[in-house]
Motif scaffolding. Structure first.
Motif, short mmCIF file in Angstrom:
data_model
loop_
_atom_site.label_atom_id
_atom_site.label_comp_id
_atom_site.label_asym_id
_atom_site.label_seq_id
_atom_site.Cartn_x
_atom_site.Cartn_y
_atom_site.Cartn_z
N MET A 1 108.33 24.04 -77.04
CA MET A 1 108.78 25.41 -77.30
C MET A 1 109.10 26.14 -76.00
N SER A 2 108.43 25.79 -74.92
CA SER A 2 108.76 26.36 -73.62
C SER A 2 110.16 25.93 -73.20
N MET A 3 110.46 24.63 -73.35
CA MET A 3 111.80 24.14 -73.02
C MET A 3 112.84 24.78 -73.92
N SER B 1 118.69 23.70 -68.26
CA SER B 1 118.95 22.31 -68.67
C SER B 1 117.82 21.42 -68.16
N LEU B 2 117.42 20.47 -68.98
CA LEU B 2 116.29 19.60 -68.65
C LEU B 2 116.73 18.53 -67.65
N LEU B 3 115.96 18.38 -66.58
CA LEU B 3 116.23 17.34 -65.59
C LEU B 3 115.33 16.13 -65.79
N LYS B 4 114.02 16.35 -65.84
CA LYS B 4 113.08 15.24 -66.03
C LYS B 4 111.88 15.72 -66.84
N THR B 5 111.35 14.82 -67.67
CA THR B 5 110.13 15.12 -68.42
C THR B 5 108.91 14.77 -67.57
N GLU B 6 107.74 15.03 -68.10
CA GLU B 6 106.51 14.92 -67.30
C GLU B 6 106.32 13.54 -66.69
N ALA C 1 110.94 19.37 -65.39
CA ALA C 1 111.80 20.01 -64.40
C ALA C 1 113.10 20.44 -65.06
N VAL C 2 113.60 21.62 -64.68
CA VAL C 2 114.83 22.16 -65.27
C VAL C 2 115.76 22.64 -64.16
N LYS D 1 117.09 24.09 -59.09
CA LYS D 1 116.10 23.20 -59.68
C LYS D 1 114.72 23.84 -59.63
N LEU D 2 114.02 23.77 -60.77
CA LEU D 2 112.70 24.41 -60.89
C LEU D 2 111.74 23.48 -61.61
N GLY D 3 110.49 23.50 -61.18
CA GLY D 3 109.45 22.87 -61.98
C GLY D 3 108.95 23.87 -63.01
#
Length: 287
Positions: free
Chosen positions: A111-113, A123-128, A144-145, A151-153
């Motif tokens: 839900m955060s994403m 936009s999603l870059l990488k999952t956990e 990471a988005v 780019k942000l964690g």
């Protein structure tokens, strides 16, 4: 900037998930009554009038920020899996369906994403589990988005207390101190996504808890606040955000002691010294 949000019910939609297959990553945004309303397929979000601009500005600057928001479902709500999950954007579904490092937070992270994607164009870059750290035992970030090319964690948590007690100011200070410290450690240790700062997204169940977090934020060491963007979202109508239990992982059926798999049996058969003898006998003395 610290803002308290007052709940306003958004108009209820009548579309179905099939209508949203070609949905854009962002949701409709309306400005009214000095507020910003974000209307997604399954939920609505209430922000301060300038909060969207503040967040986008903050991701590019070396500064800390504290923002509040409120999310509520747009339709008659009974179950998250039935009433919200089918409407998740692709990135949120990916976060939900991909294994994390453990715990019972898949719904809150998804839900955060979903919120960051539709409300702020993330936009999603990488999952956990796709993020890599050195040292490997470092604190971890949930995903990471990228927002506006930055780019942000993103670290997600829930402001919870023991079921037999209510969250106190001391609890809120401890929670923020712990999570903000973890944000700084994971930022320093992550080496396969070049982010410089993170969003700490905190889900709060009530307005009282959200206000405690705001008060606690002012009491946290500024060195811990650093340049982290702290986003608190109040949501009282999606209980699964706070009551989700860890999903049991499927285990392969246990084999009985002494049993051998098909490959092992084939090897035993081919190594049998009587195999060729029996084959020759069968060829010369057919029944």
């Amino acid at each position: 900037m610290r803002l308290d949000a007052t709940h306003t019910t958004a108009p209820r939609g009548t579309r179905t998930p099939d209508d949203e297959q070609q949905e854009p990553p962002s949701a409709a945004t309306l400005g009214a009554y000095g507020r910003t309303f974000v209307l997604a397929p399954a939920w609505s979000l209430l922000l301060g009038a300038e909060d969207g601009c503040l967040l986008r500005a903050c991701v590019r600057q070396d500064c800390a920020l504290f923002l509040q928001s409120e999310m509520q479902p747009r339709r008659s709500y009974k179950d998250w899996q039935l009433d919200v999950a089918p409407w998740l954007c692709e990135s949120a579904r990916r976060v939900y369906e991909t294994d994390n490092a453990g715990g019972s937070s898949l719904i809150s992270e998804a839900m955060s994403m979903e919120m960051l994607c539709r409300a702020f164009g993330a936009s999603l870059l990488k999952t956990e589990m796709e993020l890599a750290y050195f040292p490997s035992e470092s604190a971890m970030t949930d995903f990471a988005v990228e927002i506006d090319g930055v780019k942000l964690g993103v670290s997600v948590t829930r402001a919870l207390s023991h079921p037999s007690s209510q969250l106190t100011l001391d609890d809120a200070v401890r929670l923020l101190s712990k999570k903000l410290a973890g944000v700084l450690k994971s930022t320093a240790a992550c080496y396969n996504v070049g982010w410089d700062k993170q969003i700490l997204h905190i889900w709060a169940r009530t307005l009282k808890v959200a206000r405690l977090l705001e008060q606690a934020y002012s009491m946290v060491d500024p060195l811990l606040r650093a340049d982290t963007l702290c986003l608190v979202t109040r949501c009282s109508s999606l209980p699964e955000l706070f009551t989700e239990h860890m999903k049991p992982r499927a285990r392969p059926p246990r084999q009985l002691k002494g049993t051998k798999d098909l490959k092992h049996c084939q090897v035993l058969l081919e190594s049998d010294p009587m195999r060729n003898y029996l084959r020759v006998c069968t060829e010369f003395h057919p029944e």
